[in-house]
Design a protein around this motif. Structure first.
Motif, PDB file in Angstrom:
ATOM      1  N   UNK A  97       0.818  -1.212   0.000  1.00  0.00           N
ATOM      2  CA  UNK A  97       0.000   0.000   0.000  1.00  0.00           C
ATOM      3  C   UNK A  97       0.850   1.260   0.000  1.00  0.00           C
ATOM      4  N   UNK A  98       1.898   1.281   0.795  1.00  0.00           N
ATOM      5  CA  UNK A  98       2.782   2.457   0.848  1.00  0.00           C
ATOM      6  C   UNK A  98       3.429   2.735  -0.507  1.00  0.00           C
ATOM      7  N   UNK A  99       3.929   1.685  -1.148  1.00  0.00           N
ATOM      8  CA  UNK A  99       4.582   1.872  -2.440  1.00  0.00           C
ATOM      9  C   UNK A  99       3.582   2.313  -3.503  1.00  0.00           C
ATOM     10  N   UNK A 100       2.382   1.766  -3.479  1.00  0.00           N
ATOM     11  CA  UNK A 100       1.357   2.192  -4.431  1.00  0.00           C
ATOM     12  C   UNK A 100       0.926   3.630  -4.168  1.00  0.00           C
ATOM     13  N   UNK A 101       0.805   3.989  -2.909  1.00  0.00           N
ATOM     14  CA  UNK A 101       0.404   5.350  -2.546  1.00  0.00           C
ATOM     15  C   UNK A 101       1.439   6.353  -3.061  1.00  0.00           C
ATOM     16  N   UNK A 102       2.691   6.090  -2.795  1.00  0.00           N
ATOM     17  CA  UNK A 102       3.754   6.997  -3.248  1.00  0.00           C
ATOM     18  C   UNK A 102       3.813   7.020  -4.774  1.00  0.00           C
ATOM     19  N   UNK A 103       3.652   5.854  -5.392  1.00  0.00           N
ATOM     20  CA  UNK A 103       3.656   5.788  -6.851  1.00  0.00           C
ATOM     21  C   UNK A 103       2.530   6.658  -7.414  1.00  0.00           C
ATOM     22  N   UNK A 104       1.363   6.619  -6.770  1.00  0.00           N
ATOM     23  CA  UNK A 104       0.250   7.466  -7.206  1.00  0.00           C
ATOM     24  C   UNK A 104       0.539   8.940  -7.002  1.00  0.00           C
ATOM     25  N   UNK A 105       1.247   9.259  -5.929  1.00  0.00           N
ATOM     26  CA  UNK A 105       1.560  10.662  -5.662  1.00  0.00           C
ATOM     27  C   UNK A 105       2.505  11.263  -6.698  1.00  0.00           C
ATOM     28  N   UNK A 106       3.388  10.449  -7.240  1.00  0.00           N
ATOM     29  CA  UNK A 106       4.333  10.999  -8.206  1.00  0.00           C
ATOM     30  C   UNK A 106       3.781  11.001  -9.628  1.00  0.00           C
ATOM     31  N   UNK A 117      -5.050   8.319 -15.184  1.00  0.00           N
ATOM     32  CA  UNK A 117      -5.564   6.976 -14.929  1.00  0.00           C
ATOM     33  C   UNK A 117      -4.584   6.112 -14.143  1.00  0.00           C
ATOM     34  N   UNK A 118      -3.297   6.248 -14.412  1.00  0.00           N
ATOM     35  CA  UNK A 118      -2.296   5.446 -13.716  1.00  0.00           C
ATOM     36  C   UNK A 118      -2.267   5.771 -12.217  1.00  0.00           C
ATOM     37  N   UNK A 119      -2.387   7.041 -11.873  1.00  0.00           N
ATOM     38  CA  UNK A 119      -2.410   7.443 -10.461  1.00  0.00           C
ATOM     39  C   UNK A 119      -3.695   6.957  -9.802  1.00  0.00           C
ATOM     40  N   UNK A 120      -4.794   7.078 -10.485  1.00  0.00           N
ATOM     41  CA  UNK A 120      -6.083   6.636  -9.940  1.00  0.00           C
ATOM     42  C   UNK A 120      -6.035   5.136  -9.659  1.00  0.00           C
ATOM     43  N   UNK A 121      -5.474   4.387 -10.597  1.00  0.00           N
ATOM     44  CA  UNK A 121      -5.359   2.937 -10.416  1.00  0.00           C
ATOM     45  C   UNK A 121      -4.442   2.604  -9.222  1.00  0.00           C
ATOM     46  N   UNK A 122      -3.334   3.310  -9.101  1.00  0.00           N
ATOM     47  CA  UNK A 122      -2.414   3.070  -7.981  1.00  0.00           C
ATOM     48  C   UNK A 122      -3.103   3.356  -6.650  1.00  0.00           C
ATOM     49  N   UNK A 123      -3.886   4.432  -6.589  1.00  0.00           N
ATOM     50  CA  UNK A 123      -4.600   4.753  -5.348  1.00  0.00           C
ATOM     51  C   UNK A 123      -5.632   3.683  -4.999  1.00  0.00           C
ATOM     52  N   UNK A 124      -6.349   3.201  -5.999  1.00  0.00           N
ATOM     53  CA  UNK A 124      -7.355   2.172  -5.720  1.00  0.00           C
ATOM     54  C   UNK A 124      -6.683   0.887  -5.226  1.00  0.00           C
ATOM     55  N   UNK A 125      -5.549   0.538  -5.830  1.00  0.00           N
ATOM     56  CA  UNK A 125      -4.825  -0.652  -5.392  1.00  0.00           C
ATOM     57  C   UNK A 125      -4.235  -0.454  -3.993  1.00  0.00           C
ATOM     58  N   UNK A 126      -3.762   0.747  -3.699  1.00  0.00           N
ATOM     59  CA  UNK A 126      -3.228   1.043  -2.363  1.00  0.00           C
ATOM     60  C   UNK A 126      -4.329   0.909  -1.316  1.00  0.00           C
ATOM     61  N   UNK A 127      -5.502   1.394  -1.655  1.00  0.00           N
ATOM     62  CA  UNK A 127      -6.638   1.292  -0.723  1.00  0.00           C
ATOM     63  C   UNK A 127      -6.948  -0.169  -0.431  1.00  0.00           C
ATOM     64  N   UNK A 128      -6.943  -0.993  -1.460  1.00  0.00           N
ATOM     65  CA  UNK A 128      -7.200  -2.427  -1.277  1.00  0.00           C
ATOM     66  C   UNK A 128      -6.111  -3.051  -0.393  1.00  0.00           C
ATOM     67  N   UNK A 129      -4.859  -2.670  -0.613  1.00  0.00           N
ATOM     68  CA  UNK A 129      -3.758  -3.226   0.178  1.00  0.00           C
ATOM     69  C   UNK A 129      -3.876  -2.829   1.651  1.00  0.00           C
ATOM     70  N   UNK A 130      -4.185  -1.549   1.917  1.00  0.00           N
ATOM     71  CA  UNK A 130      -4.352  -1.119   3.306  1.00  0.00           C
ATOM     72  C   UNK A 130      -5.538  -1.826   3.958  1.00  0.00           C
ATOM     73  N   UNK A 131      -6.625  -1.975   3.222  1.00  0.00           N
ATOM     74  CA  UNK A 131      -7.794  -2.663   3.782  1.00  0.00           C
ATOM     75  C   UNK A 131      -7.469  -4.127   4.080  1.00  0.00           C
ATOM     76  N   UNK A 132      -6.702  -4.767   3.201  1.00  0.00           N
ATOM     77  CA  UNK A 132      -6.299  -6.147   3.444  1.00  0.00           C
ATOM     78  C   UNK A 132      -5.411  -6.234   4.684  1.00  0.00           C
TER      79      UNK A 132
END
Length: 178
Positions: A97-106, A117-132
């Motif tokens: 989640x941390x790596x996806x979040x930072x990837x989305x931020x950049x 779209x790439x940032x949006x996808x990274x954020x959605x995947x980060x959210x799933x990782x944190x929830x997991x």
């Protein structure tokens, strides 16, 4: 009686010898583990093949520190295939989640303030990782904080960018084979 004392002394000597051997082995193992812990706390990559899990974990952490987020995410995901403990699974999902979040931020933002779209996808995947991570370890404060931070970032700019309309209307075309 003297023979009985000799037998007892011999048995005690053997027990002491076994105890010293065991203590020496444990001291050696503590020394090895201490060296690995020092490498981990110093942020160094573990290169010893005797510890494949730690080797891969530190490699993934190092990749993230070097801004190689895609490879870090991939390496962390490979760790999940090694069937780690539940506590380690939660940590792995947190790091993904941390790596996806930072990837989305950049990732870059569109001119109208929306995410690409790439940032949006990274954020959605980060959210799933944190929830997991939180499903496995519901009391993890860091995962809760990062998820709330991610949700606040997503709430501001997650509306999708307007799609360009095609100049040709395709609604009159039949669906399926002729």
């Amino acid at each position: 009686m003297a023979k009985n004392i000799k037998n007892r002394n011999l048995a005690l000597a053997i027990l002491v010898l076994i105890g010293l051997t065991g203590a020496s082995y444990e001291a050696y193992q503590c020394h090895i583990i201490s060296g690995i812990n020092k490498k981990i706390t110093a942020g160094k990559v573990i290169t010893d093949d005797s510890y494949p899990y730690l080797q891969k974990y530190t490699a993934a952490y190092d990749q993230g520190n070097k801004s190689d987020y895609k490879h870090a995410i991939q390496t962390y995901s490979q760790l999940l295939d090694q069937s780690p403990s539940l506590a380690n699974q939660a940590k792995i999902h947190f790091n993904i989640g941390n790596n996806l979040f930072i990837f989305g931020l950049i990732r870059r933002i569109n001119e109208d303030g929306t995410f690409q779209d790439e940032a949006r996808h990274a954020y959605m995947q980060a959210k799933i990782a944190y929830e997991q991570s939180l499903r496995i370890e519901p009391t993890d404060v860091a995962s809760k904080f990062n998820l709330s931070l991610l949700n606040s970032v997503m709430a501001k700019n997650m509306h999708s960018a307007p799609k360009e309309q095609s100049t040709m209307e395709l609604s009159n075309l039949p669906i399926g084979l002729p």
